[in-house]
Design a protein around this motif. Structure first.
Motif, PDB file in Angstrom:
ATOM      1  N   PRO A  78       0.840  -1.199   0.000  1.00  0.00           N
ATOM      2  CA  PRO A  78       0.000   0.000   0.000  1.00  0.00           C
ATOM      3  C   PRO A  78       0.876   1.251   0.000  1.00  0.00           C
ATOM      4  O   PRO A  78       2.085   1.176   0.231  1.00  0.00           O
ATOM      5  N   SER A  79       0.260   2.384  -0.253  1.00  0.00           N
ATOM      6  CA  SER A  79       1.017   3.634  -0.243  1.00  0.00           C
ATOM      7  C   SER A  79       1.464   3.972   1.175  1.00  0.00           C
ATOM      8  O   SER A  79       0.885   3.491   2.167  1.00  0.00           O
ATOM      9  N   GLN A  80       2.478   4.813   1.272  1.00  0.00           N
ATOM     10  CA  GLN A  80       2.958   5.222   2.594  1.00  0.00           C
ATOM     11  C   GLN A  80       1.880   5.974   3.352  1.00  0.00           C
ATOM     12  O   GLN A  80       1.767   5.857   4.582  1.00  0.00           O
ATOM     13  N   ASP A  81       1.060   6.749   2.627  1.00  0.00           N
ATOM     14  CA  ASP A  81      -0.038   7.467   3.279  1.00  0.00           C
ATOM     15  C   ASP A  81      -1.006   6.487   3.938  1.00  0.00           C
ATOM     16  O   ASP A  81      -1.490   6.725   5.056  1.00  0.00           O
ATOM     17  N   GLU A  82      -1.301   5.374   3.244  1.00  0.00           N
ATOM     18  CA  GLU A  82      -2.205   4.375   3.810  1.00  0.00           C
ATOM     19  C   GLU A  82      -1.583   3.711   5.032  1.00  0.00           C
ATOM     20  O   GLU A  82      -2.258   3.472   6.043  1.00  0.00           O
ATOM     21  N   GLY A  88      -6.141   0.924   4.508  1.00  0.00           N
ATOM     22  CA  GLY A  88      -5.958   1.069   3.068  1.00  0.00           C
ATOM     23  C   GLY A  88      -6.149  -0.257   2.357  1.00  0.00           C
ATOM     24  O   GLY A  88      -6.750  -1.191   2.901  1.00  0.00           O
ATOM     25  N   LEU A  89      -5.630  -0.349   1.146  1.00  0.00           N
ATOM     26  CA  LEU A  89      -5.805  -1.526   0.306  1.00  0.00           C
ATOM     27  C   LEU A  89      -4.475  -2.178  -0.021  1.00  0.00           C
ATOM     28  O   LEU A  89      -3.477  -1.497  -0.258  1.00  0.00           O
ATOM     29  N   ILE A  90      -4.483  -3.507  -0.033  1.00  0.00           N
ATOM     30  CA  ILE A  90      -3.348  -4.301  -0.490  1.00  0.00           C
ATOM     31  C   ILE A  90      -3.815  -5.055  -1.727  1.00  0.00           C
ATOM     32  O   ILE A  90      -4.687  -5.927  -1.638  1.00  0.00           O
ATOM     33  N   LEU A  91      -3.282  -4.702  -2.882  1.00  0.00           N
ATOM     34  CA  LEU A  91      -3.647  -5.374  -4.126  1.00  0.00           C
ATOM     35  C   LEU A  91      -2.707  -6.539  -4.381  1.00  0.00           C
ATOM     36  O   LEU A  91      -1.753  -6.757  -3.628  1.00  0.00           O
ATOM     37  N   ARG A  92      -2.966  -7.298  -5.444  1.00  0.00           N
ATOM     38  CA  ARG A  92      -2.118  -8.432  -5.820  1.00  0.00           C
ATOM     39  C   ARG A  92      -1.731  -8.317  -7.286  1.00  0.00           C
ATOM     40  O   ARG A  92      -2.542  -7.940  -8.119  1.00  0.00           O
ATOM     41  N   LYS A  93      -0.486  -8.646  -7.591  1.00  0.00           N
ATOM     42  CA  LYS A  93      -0.052  -8.772  -8.978  1.00  0.00           C
ATOM     43  C   LYS A  93       0.031 -10.259  -9.278  1.00  0.00           C
ATOM     44  O   LYS A  93       0.869 -10.978  -8.747  1.00  0.00           O
ATOM     45  N   VAL A  94      -0.881 -10.736 -10.136  1.00  0.00           N
ATOM     46  CA  VAL A  94      -0.998 -12.162 -10.441  1.00  0.00           C
ATOM     47  C   VAL A  94      -0.477 -12.426 -11.855  1.00  0.00           C
ATOM     48  O   VAL A  94      -0.869 -11.733 -12.801  1.00  0.00           O
ATOM     49  N   GLN A 124      -8.437  -5.363   2.313  1.00  0.00           N
ATOM     50  CA  GLN A 124      -8.501  -4.070   2.977  1.00  0.00           C
ATOM     51  C   GLN A 124      -7.931  -4.261   4.376  1.00  0.00           C
ATOM     52  O   GLN A 124      -8.252  -5.251   5.048  1.00  0.00           O
ATOM     53  N   PHE A 125      -7.057  -3.350   4.809  1.00  0.00           N
ATOM     54  CA  PHE A 125      -6.560  -3.451   6.178  1.00  0.00           C
ATOM     55  C   PHE A 125      -7.026  -2.232   6.974  1.00  0.00           C
ATOM     56  O   PHE A 125      -7.199  -1.143   6.428  1.00  0.00           O
ATOM     57  N   THR A 126      -7.267  -2.459   8.259  1.00  0.00           N
ATOM     58  CA  THR A 126      -7.775  -1.411   9.147  1.00  0.00           C
ATOM     59  C   THR A 126      -7.118  -1.540  10.513  1.00  0.00           C
ATOM     60  O   THR A 126      -6.252  -2.392  10.731  1.00  0.00           O
ATOM     61  N   ASN A 132      -4.418  -6.848  10.112  1.00  0.00           N
ATOM     62  CA  ASN A 132      -5.868  -6.852  10.304  1.00  0.00           C
ATOM     63  C   ASN A 132      -6.517  -6.614   8.949  1.00  0.00           C
ATOM     64  O   ASN A 132      -6.905  -5.503   8.606  1.00  0.00           O
ATOM     65  N   ARG A 133      -6.607  -7.658   8.146  1.00  0.00           N
ATOM     66  CA  ARG A 133      -7.048  -7.520   6.765  1.00  0.00           C
ATOM     67  C   ARG A 133      -8.282  -8.367   6.463  1.00  0.00           C
ATOM     68  O   ARG A 133      -8.477  -9.433   7.046  1.00  0.00           O
ATOM     69  N   THR A 134      -9.090  -7.861   5.539  1.00  0.00           N
ATOM     70  CA  THR A 134     -10.281  -8.566   5.073  1.00  0.00           C
ATOM     71  C   THR A 134     -10.182  -8.734   3.566  1.00  0.00           C
ATOM     72  O   THR A 134      -9.831  -7.787   2.855  1.00  0.00           O
ATOM     73  N   GLN A 135     -10.472  -9.919   3.060  1.00  0.00           N
ATOM     74  CA  GLN A 135     -10.392 -10.172   1.624  1.00  0.00           C
ATOM     75  C   GLN A 135     -11.332  -9.251   0.848  1.00  0.00           C
ATOM     76  O   GLN A 135     -12.410  -8.899   1.320  1.00  0.00           O
TER      77      GLN A 135
END
Length: 256
Positions: A78-82, A88-94, A124-126, A132-135
């Protein structure tokens, strides 16, 4: 039951340019769990890049239609701001291996790839921690997971210069949510959808012919990829909308 939360992600699609985590994860090939006690899932809603409801849409906007298998994935940091904000969001490169080219446009920008990278929803992490992430999955589309197969309509997006992000490399992208189809065991509609494994029968039950959003993907549930390819081969392309066919402007040109 799997709990789902619907959110709207305001972004320029999933073609993110965030840094990729250094450790690669080779997928295990195990399908997603089908147990009733599955984790919560956030469904993200976003705008499609191109129309993808009909066979005419597919042959008008796609360069190729391919069968693919996910083989490797990496988390995108995620971005440093997140990170500083603690959410924020954690994406995946597949990495997707192309198993078969089903259809190609006579005007394709590039030849069909043997493999390509796909930016997919992750988590998404919070609560201040990336642990602490949710798919997350896109609403009405596959999440693109290990142990599954898919049919995709893809087109080549040339490199472009974005004032906010700098130069974005060229990449293969989908048309929209309706252009990705589960394809486990050689049956369209069967496999992973929104992060959950479904049978083609269940997919058919969830689709009503009278639904105004009834699409090519819905029509071919229970069929083979070859059936879909025959329909595409017998379909003439339409006229792209003015917005889609407009020449690239400075924003879409190389930063060089």
């Amino acid at each position: 039951m799997r709990r789902s939360t619907r959110v709207t992600v305001i972004a320029t699609g999933l073609a993110a340019t965030a840094a990729v985590a250094t450790a690669a994860l080779t997928l295990s090939g195990q399908p997603a769990s089908t147990q009733q006690d599955t984790p919560a899932m956030i469904l993200a809603h976003g705008a499609d890049r191109h129309p993808a409801q009909t066979a005419t849409d597919w042959v008008t906007y796609a360069d190729h239609v391919v069968e693919v298998t996910p083989v490797v994935e990496k988390e995108i940091s995620p971005s440093q701001d997140e990170v500083d904000r603690g959410e924020g969001l954690i994406l995946r490169k597949v990495t997707l291996r192309v198993d078969k080219v089903l259809w190609s446009s006579d005007t394709a920008a590039k030849s069909a790839p043997t493999s390509f990278e796909w930016i997919a929803h992750g988590w998404q992490f919070t609560d201040g921690s990336m642990h602490n992430r949710t798919q997350m999955a896109g609403e009405g589309e596959p999440r693109i997971e290990a142990g599954h197969h898919y049919v995709m309509a893809i087109d080549w997006q040339a490199p472009k210069c974005d004032p906010g992000d700098g130069e974005i490399p060229g990449q293969w992208r989908g048309l929209g949510s309706e252009s990705n189809i589960p394809y486990d065991n050689g049956v369209l509609g069967q496999g992973e959808f929104q992060g959950q494994t479904q049978s083609s029968k269940a997919a058919r039950v969830a689709t009503a012919d009278e639904d105004p959003n009834y699409s090519l993907r819905d029509e071919f549930i229970g069929h083979t990829a070859e059936d879909l390819a025959k329909r595409l081969a017998g379909t003439e392309p339409g006229q792209p909308t003015q917005e889609q066919s407009a020449a690239p402007n400075a924003r879409n040109a190389s930063c060089g």
